[in-house]
Design a protein around this motif. Structure first.
Motif, short mmCIF file in Angstrom:
data_model
loop_
_atom_site.label_atom_id
_atom_site.label_comp_id
_atom_site.label_asym_id
_atom_site.label_seq_id
_atom_site.Cartn_x
_atom_site.Cartn_y
_atom_site.Cartn_z
N LEU A 41 0.83 -1.20 0.00
CA LEU A 41 0.00 0.00 0.00
C LEU A 41 0.87 1.26 0.00
CD1 LEU A 41 -2.84 -1.03 2.49
CD2 LEU A 41 -2.99 -0.85 0.00
N ALA A 42 1.95 1.24 0.79
CA ALA A 42 2.85 2.39 0.83
C ALA A 42 3.55 2.58 -0.51
CB ALA A 42 3.87 2.20 1.95
N ARG A 43 3.93 1.49 -1.14
CA ARG A 43 4.67 1.56 -2.41
C ARG A 43 3.80 2.04 -3.56
NH1 ARG A 43 4.72 -2.35 -6.04
NH2 ARG A 43 4.07 -3.94 -4.53
N THR A 44 2.54 1.60 -3.58
CA THR A 44 1.66 1.90 -4.71
C THR A 44 0.73 3.09 -4.48
OG1 THR A 44 -0.06 0.36 -3.94
CG2 THR A 44 1.68 -0.53 -5.39
N GLY A 45 0.51 3.44 -3.22
CA GLY A 45 -0.43 4.51 -2.92
C GLY A 45 -1.88 4.08 -3.05
N ALA A 46 -2.11 2.78 -3.17
CA ALA A 46 -3.48 2.27 -3.33
C ALA A 46 -4.23 2.32 -2.00
CB ALA A 46 -3.44 0.84 -3.86
N ASP A 47 -5.56 2.23 -2.10
CA ASP A 47 -6.40 2.25 -0.90
C ASP A 47 -6.65 0.86 -0.33
OD1 ASP A 47 -6.74 5.05 -1.00
OD2 ASP A 47 -8.36 4.83 -2.46
N SER A 48 -6.47 -0.18 -1.17
CA SER A 48 -6.77 -1.54 -0.70
C SER A 48 -5.97 -2.53 -1.53
CB SER A 48 -8.26 -1.84 -0.83
OG SER A 48 -8.66 -1.80 -2.20
N VAL A 49 -5.98 -3.78 -1.07
CA VAL A 49 -5.29 -4.86 -1.77
C VAL A 49 -6.27 -5.98 -2.07
CG1 VAL A 49 -3.08 -4.36 -0.67
CG2 VAL A 49 -4.63 -6.05 0.36
N ASP A 50 -5.88 -6.84 -3.00
CA ASP A 50 -6.54 -8.13 -3.19
C ASP A 50 -5.57 -9.18 -2.67
OD1 ASP A 50 -8.65 -6.87 -4.41
OD2 ASP A 50 -8.10 -7.47 -6.45
N VAL A 51 -6.08 -10.17 -1.97
CA VAL A 51 -5.24 -11.24 -1.43
C VAL A 51 -5.71 -12.57 -2.01
CG1 VAL A 51 -4.50 -12.48 0.64
CG2 VAL A 51 -4.73 -9.99 0.69
N VAL A 52 -4.74 -13.35 -2.52
CA VAL A 52 -5.02 -14.70 -3.00
C VAL A 52 -4.24 -15.67 -2.11
CG1 VAL A 52 -4.79 -16.33 -4.91
CG2 VAL A 52 -5.33 -13.92 -5.38
N GLY A 53 -4.95 -16.54 -1.42
CA GLY A 53 -4.30 -17.51 -0.56
C GLY A 53 -4.46 -18.91 -1.11
N TYR A 54 -3.33 -19.54 -1.43
CA TYR A 54 -3.37 -20.90 -1.99
C TYR A 54 -3.21 -21.92 -0.88
CZ TYR A 54 -1.54 -25.14 -4.25
OH TYR A 54 -1.32 -26.44 -4.64
N SER A 55 -4.09 -22.93 -0.86
CA SER A 55 -4.03 -24.01 0.12
C SER A 55 -4.03 -23.43 1.54
CB SER A 55 -2.80 -24.88 -0.15
OG SER A 55 -2.87 -26.09 0.57
N ALA A 56 -3.04 -23.77 2.35
CA ALA A 56 -2.99 -23.22 3.71
C ALA A 56 -2.88 -21.70 3.69
CB ALA A 56 -1.82 -23.82 4.48
N GLY A 57 -2.39 -21.14 2.57
CA GLY A 57 -2.32 -19.69 2.45
C GLY A 57 -3.67 -19.02 2.54
N GLY A 58 -4.74 -19.75 2.18
CA GLY A 58 -6.08 -19.20 2.34
C GLY A 58 -6.47 -19.07 3.80
#
Length: 269
Positions: A107-124
């Motif tokens: 967020l700091a690097r891009t200046g965006a307001d939000s992120v999308d998160v993709v969690g694979y397997s246990a990452g979810g």
């Protein structure tokens, strides 16, 4: 006052007064109905999606998600695979903390307001831990990919018969683990982001495969889109059809219902 004026002038003044009243009324209607908002460009009403953070599963292989990250990048998204501590086999809460740091940096690097998160397997599961601990406020969308939200009997067997080879994350992914019991006790999909769960009925690692279903999410079994799709757990991140489904769900706008009518289009790329 008007009585002493010539008839033609009286009519002109009355007409001007009526026009002025009409203009004020129209302005009031516009303010109340928000009709002036309709003239705004569509881009102002729909924010451009921010960066995508991809979280590996048990074993922590960054490479397992790189092809998906590359495809997202080719589509114009800022996509980063998040390295998780202990190769993803340690306490999943530590992986959630690593995700939290990566989100702040993105967020700091891009200046965006939000992120999308993709969690694979246990990452979810890691993504859900992060969201439940306040991360939901920073997310536009959370998409899990073949994630054992309610545990997997594979971990049950490992914990029972190969306890020495079933570290913290393995124990936490058993069907009766305290971590999953707490995570699923309340709202499985905290308010804030849109939630999507993509999974395959051919999963031999998340067993039963329906453990990937998430209450309150848009649940998308790959076979509900293409009935003949043969996708295993390990193939999920790199499979072209699955990648097309993920990209469709991470596009601007709300998540989309997909079905057999979309199979050919998604397979074509």
């Amino acid at each position: 006052m008007l009585a002493g004026l010539p008839t033609a002038r009286r009519r002109l003044l009355v007409l001007l007064a009526l026009v002025a009243v009409g203009a004020v009324a129209a302005l009031v209607v516009l303010r109340l109905t928000g009709a002036d908002d309709a003239a705004r460009p569509a881009a102002e009403d729909e924010a451009t999606p921010g960066p995508v953070l991809l979280v590996p599963g048990y074993g922590g292989s960054v490479g397992s998600l790189q092809t998906l990250a590359d495809r997202l990048a080719a589509g114009g998204r800022d996509a980063t695979v998040v390295p998780v501590p202990g190769d993803g086999t340690g306490d999943l809460a530590a992986s959630a903390a690593a995700l939290d740091t990566a989100v702040d940096e993105a967020l700091a690097r891009t200046g965006a307001d939000s992120v999308d998160v993709v969690g694979y397997s246990a990452g979810g599961v890691v993504a859900r831990l992060w969201a439940a601990d306040g991360g939901a406020e920073q997310a536009r969308r959370v998409l899990t990919l073949g994630s054992p939200h309610h545990g997997t009997t594979v971990a049950d067997l490992a914990a029972r018969f190969l306890a020495a080879e079933c570290p913290d994350a393995c124990q936490q992914l058993t069907t009766g683990s305290p971590l999953l019991a707490e995570l699923n006790a309340g709202d499985e999909t905290p308010a804030g982001p849109d939630w999507v769960s993509v999974w395959t009925t051919g999963d031999g690692t998340v067993t039963p495969p329906a453990s990937a279903e998430l209450a309150g999410a848009l649940n998308v079994p790959v076979q509900s889109v293409c009935a003949d799709a043969e996708v295993s757990h390990g193939q999920l991140p790199a499979d072209a059809l699955v990648q097309a489904i993920v990209l469709a769900q991470l596009a601007a706008g709300p998540p989309v219902e997909l079905g057999p009518a979309d199979c050919g289009r998604l397979r074509a790329g």
